[in-house]
Design a protein around this motif. Structure first.
Motif, PDB file in Angstrom:
ATOM      1  N   GLN A  27      30.528  74.057  54.947  1.00  0.00           N
ATOM      2  CA  GLN A  27      29.640  73.977  53.797  1.00  0.00           C
ATOM      3  C   GLN A  27      28.368  74.807  53.985  1.00  0.00           C
ATOM      4  O   GLN A  27      27.649  75.028  53.008  1.00  0.00           O
ATOM      5  N   ARG A  28      28.108  75.265  55.180  1.00  0.00           N
ATOM      6  CA  ARG A  28      26.881  76.020  55.430  1.00  0.00           C
ATOM      7  C   ARG A  28      26.987  77.475  55.010  1.00  0.00           C
ATOM      8  O   ARG A  28      25.968  78.172  54.958  1.00  0.00           O
ATOM      9  N   GLY A  29      28.171  77.952  54.754  1.00  0.00           N
ATOM     10  CA  GLY A  29      28.312  79.291  54.197  1.00  0.00           C
ATOM     11  C   GLY A  29      28.512  80.406  55.186  1.00  0.00           C
ATOM     12  O   GLY A  29      29.038  81.460  54.842  1.00  0.00           O
ATOM     13  N   TYR A  30      28.104  80.207  56.425  1.00  0.00           N
ATOM     14  CA  TYR A  30      28.295  81.278  57.401  1.00  0.00           C
ATOM     15  C   TYR A  30      29.628  81.065  58.124  1.00  0.00           C
ATOM     16  O   TYR A  30      30.127  79.958  58.245  1.00  0.00           O
ATOM     17  N   GLY A  31      30.181  82.115  58.605  1.00  0.00           N
ATOM     18  CA  GLY A  31      31.460  82.028  59.295  1.00  0.00           C
ATOM     19  C   GLY A  31      31.329  81.335  60.634  1.00  0.00           C
ATOM     20  O   GLY A  31      30.385  81.591  61.398  1.00  0.00           O
ATOM     21  N   VAL A  32      32.293  80.501  60.913  1.00  0.00           N
ATOM     22  CA  VAL A  32      32.253  79.757  62.178  1.00  0.00           C
ATOM     23  C   VAL A  32      32.375  80.693  63.361  1.00  0.00           C
ATOM     24  O   VAL A  32      31.710  80.542  64.396  1.00  0.00           O
ATOM     25  N   LEU A  33      33.217  81.695  63.214  1.00  0.00           N
ATOM     26  CA  LEU A  33      33.434  82.628  64.332  1.00  0.00           C
ATOM     27  C   LEU A  33      32.259  83.567  64.538  1.00  0.00           C
ATOM     28  O   LEU A  33      32.078  84.116  65.623  1.00  0.00           O
ATOM     29  N   GLY A  34      31.453  83.745  63.483  1.00  0.00           N
ATOM     30  CA  GLY A  34      30.339  84.693  63.591  1.00  0.00           C
ATOM     31  C   GLY A  34      29.071  84.082  64.127  1.00  0.00           C
ATOM     32  O   GLY A  34      28.058  84.771  64.249  1.00  0.00           O
ATOM     33  N   THR A  35      29.075  82.807  64.417  1.00  0.00           N
ATOM     34  CA  THR A  35      27.864  82.150  64.921  1.00  0.00           C
ATOM     35  C   THR A  35      28.206  81.397  66.201  1.00  0.00           C
ATOM     36  O   THR A  35      29.354  81.312  66.608  1.00  0.00           O
ATOM     37  N   SER A  36      27.148  80.836  66.790  1.00  0.00           N
ATOM     38  CA  SER A  36      27.331  80.109  68.040  1.00  0.00           C
ATOM     39  C   SER A  36      26.924  78.651  67.878  1.00  0.00           C
ATOM     40  O   SER A  36      26.394  78.241  66.836  1.00  0.00           O
ATOM     41  N   ALA A  37      27.155  77.892  68.934  1.00  0.00           N
ATOM     42  CA  ALA A  37      26.783  76.479  68.923  1.00  0.00           C
ATOM     43  C   ALA A  37      25.268  76.309  68.801  1.00  0.00           C
ATOM     44  O   ALA A  37      24.793  75.296  68.267  1.00  0.00           O
ATOM     45  N   ARG A  38      24.495  77.312  69.274  1.00  0.00           N
ATOM     46  CA  ARG A  38      23.032  77.219  69.189  1.00  0.00           C
ATOM     47  C   ARG A  38      22.583  77.203  67.737  1.00  0.00           C
ATOM     48  O   ARG A  38      21.689  76.436  67.346  1.00  0.00           O
ATOM     49  N   ILE A  39      23.184  78.057  66.931  1.00  0.00           N
ATOM     50  CA  ILE A  39      22.824  78.090  65.513  1.00  0.00           C
ATOM     51  C   ILE A  39      23.266  76.796  64.831  1.00  0.00           C
ATOM     52  O   ILE A  39      22.551  76.246  63.985  1.00  0.00           O
TER      53      ILE A  39
END
Length: 230
Positions: free
Chosen positions: A116-128
């Protein structure tokens, strides 16, 4: 001032009615004031917890965003934030606390799932993801704090208003009414004593006149029985 009141029985009855109504109003306002204070103290305890939660959530959010920026860079963090498409919805309703209308804030879609956050899961990290979680928690705490703080201000304003009304009745209106009542009662008593004294004088005068008339009648009777000169 008491001297400005006409000392009549009608005014006395009206003042006695006003005193009775004012005393009942005073008791009712005192009960309302005490009830409002109890409600305020309950909300104050809640507000202290809410403020503490906001501070803790803010510190956690700042720490999480600092770590995300340090590990992923500002560009990645800003990109993840810009990808958000669904914003929280705030619904403002109200509830009644002893006659005081306070807000009741309902929020939806504050905490979101990863998709639901809109950003790709693969394109971000656990920190974000952690930073997003932390800021969603912070937003929820701020919304609750806004509701509690507004309710506190409204209750506090109503408490002060009620206290002023109680004091006005207790220290101004009721003493003035009682002073007027006492003044009228004293004047009516004086008038009653004067009337009694006047009636006694009238009675005494009438008795003297009647006694005089009886004496004259007796004198006439005596004169009538005395033989006259031939």
């Amino acid at each position: 001032m008491a001297e400005d009141v006409k000392p009549t029985r009608k005014n006395l009855m009206q003042i006695e009615e006003r005193i009775e109504l004012s005393e009942r109003g005073h008791d009712t306002l005192e009960q309302k004031r005490d009830g409002l204070i109890m409600e305020f103290m309950d909300i104050l305890d809640q507000a202290q917890d809410v403020r503490s939660n906001v501070e803790d959530d803010y510190d956690r959010a700042q720490e999480a965003i600092d770590k995300a920026r340090a590990m992923e860079g500002d560009v990645a963090v800003r990109g993840a934030a810009a990808a958000l498409k669904e914003h929280p919805e705030i619904t403002l309703e109200s509830k009644n606390i002893m006659g005081v209308v306070v807000p009741q804030i309902e929020s939806s879609r504050v905490q979101k799932t990863l998709d639901q956050r809109g950003y790709g899961v693969l394109g971000t990290s656990a920190r974000i993801d952690e930073a997003a979680d932390a800021y969603e928690d912070l937003l929820a705490s701020i919304i609750l704090a806004a509701e509690v703080e507004t309710a506190m201000r409204k209750l506090l304003n109503e408490i002060e208003t009620t206290k002023r009304r109680v004091n006005a009745l207790e220290f101004k209106l009721l003493p003035d009414l009682r002073e007027n009542k006492e003044y009228i009662e004293q004047k009516l008593e004086e008038q009653e004593r004067e009337e009694i004294f006047r009636m006694k004088k009238i009675k005494a005068k009438k008795e003297r006149e009647e006694a005089k008339e009886r004496a004259e009648e007796r004198a006439d009777e005596v004169e009538a029985t005395v033989p006259g000169d031939d």
